[in-house]
Design a protein around this motif. Structure first.
Motif, PDB file in Angstrom:
ATOM      1  N   ASP A  60      -5.697   7.781   6.152  1.00  0.00           N
ATOM      2  CA  ASP A  60      -5.006   8.134   4.918  1.00  0.00           C
ATOM      3  C   ASP A  60      -4.540   6.924   4.109  1.00  0.00           C
ATOM      4  O   ASP A  60      -3.950   7.071   3.059  1.00  0.00           O
ATOM      5  N   LEU A  61      -4.831   5.715   4.588  1.00  0.00           N
ATOM      6  CA  LEU A  61      -4.439   4.499   3.881  1.00  0.00           C
ATOM      7  C   LEU A  61      -5.330   4.297   2.656  1.00  0.00           C
ATOM      8  O   LEU A  61      -6.554   4.363   2.753  1.00  0.00           O
ATOM      9  N   VAL A  62      -4.712   4.073   1.512  1.00  0.00           N
ATOM     10  CA  VAL A  62      -5.440   3.838   0.266  1.00  0.00           C
ATOM     11  C   VAL A  62      -5.217   2.383  -0.127  1.00  0.00           C
ATOM     12  O   VAL A  62      -4.074   1.928  -0.230  1.00  0.00           O
ATOM     13  N   LEU A  63      -6.315   1.655  -0.339  1.00  0.00           N
ATOM     14  CA  LEU A  63      -6.264   0.249  -0.710  1.00  0.00           C
ATOM     15  C   LEU A  63      -6.683   0.138  -2.171  1.00  0.00           C
ATOM     16  O   LEU A  63      -7.782   0.572  -2.538  1.00  0.00           O
ATOM     17  N   VAL A  64      -5.797  -0.412  -3.005  1.00  0.00           N
ATOM     18  CA  VAL A  64      -6.041  -0.471  -4.446  1.00  0.00           C
ATOM     19  C   VAL A  64      -5.991  -1.918  -4.935  1.00  0.00           C
ATOM     20  O   VAL A  64      -5.011  -2.631  -4.704  1.00  0.00           O
ATOM     21  N   HIS A  97       0.050   9.792   0.969  1.00  0.00           N
ATOM     22  CA  HIS A  97      -0.723   8.735   1.620  1.00  0.00           C
ATOM     23  C   HIS A  97      -0.127   7.368   1.342  1.00  0.00           C
ATOM     24  O   HIS A  97       0.289   7.086   0.220  1.00  0.00           O
ATOM     25  N   PRO A  98      -0.110   6.502   2.337  1.00  0.00           N
ATOM     26  CA  PRO A  98       0.345   5.129   2.086  1.00  0.00           C
ATOM     27  C   PRO A  98      -0.640   4.402   1.181  1.00  0.00           C
ATOM     28  O   PRO A  98      -1.861   4.557   1.333  1.00  0.00           O
ATOM     29  N   VAL A  99      -0.114   3.641   0.233  1.00  0.00           N
ATOM     30  CA  VAL A  99      -0.945   2.894  -0.713  1.00  0.00           C
ATOM     31  C   VAL A  99      -0.625   1.415  -0.578  1.00  0.00           C
ATOM     32  O   VAL A  99       0.543   1.014  -0.616  1.00  0.00           O
ATOM     33  N   VAL A 100      -1.673   0.612  -0.414  1.00  0.00           N
ATOM     34  CA  VAL A 100      -1.531  -0.845  -0.366  1.00  0.00           C
ATOM     35  C   VAL A 100      -2.146  -1.400  -1.638  1.00  0.00           C
ATOM     36  O   VAL A 100      -3.321  -1.143  -1.929  1.00  0.00           O
TER      37      VAL A 100
END
Length: 113
Positions: free
Chosen positions: A22-26, A61-64
């Motif tokens: 569920d980790l989203v990397l932006v 979701h966690p967003v980085v």
């Protein structure tokens, strides 16, 4: 109250290797910067488009966020915090710190859809 925290490049790499689904990397850099390479799996959302794209980021979701050096991604964290997100992370030092640690950088055409 700070609802986001800094992540060290090695900690982020470990999270990505653990396949945190569920980790989203932006990547909030400009398209020209993104064209030079990205962290594998990142989705590009230039910082100036974040206000119109924020709705696509699920608050569950966690967003980085990352940028070149960590300044713009910090702004992205602060903006989304104001929008009610509470699982936010800033890659400390940005992609420059990622590269200094010898971590992989993918060509822009190899990033996830």
């Amino acid at each position: 109250m700070v609802a986001f925290q800094d992540l060290d490049p090695l900690d982020l790499h470990k999270l990505l290797q653990e396949s945190v689904d569920d980790l989203v990397l932006v990547d909030v850099r400009t398209p020209a910067e993104v064209a030079r390479g990205t962290i594998p799996g990142a989705q590009p959302i230039p910082l100036h488009l974040l206000p119109v794209s924020a709705g696509s980021l699920d608050k569950a979701h966690p967003v980085v966020f990352y940028c070149q050096s960590g300044a713009r991604s910090l702004q992205a964290c602060m903006y989304l915090q104001q929008q009610g997100h509470d699982k936010l992370y800033n890659l400390r030092g940005g992609i420059m710190a990622w590269a200094r640690n010898g971590l992989p950088i993918a060509p822009a055409d190899k990033q996830a859809p």
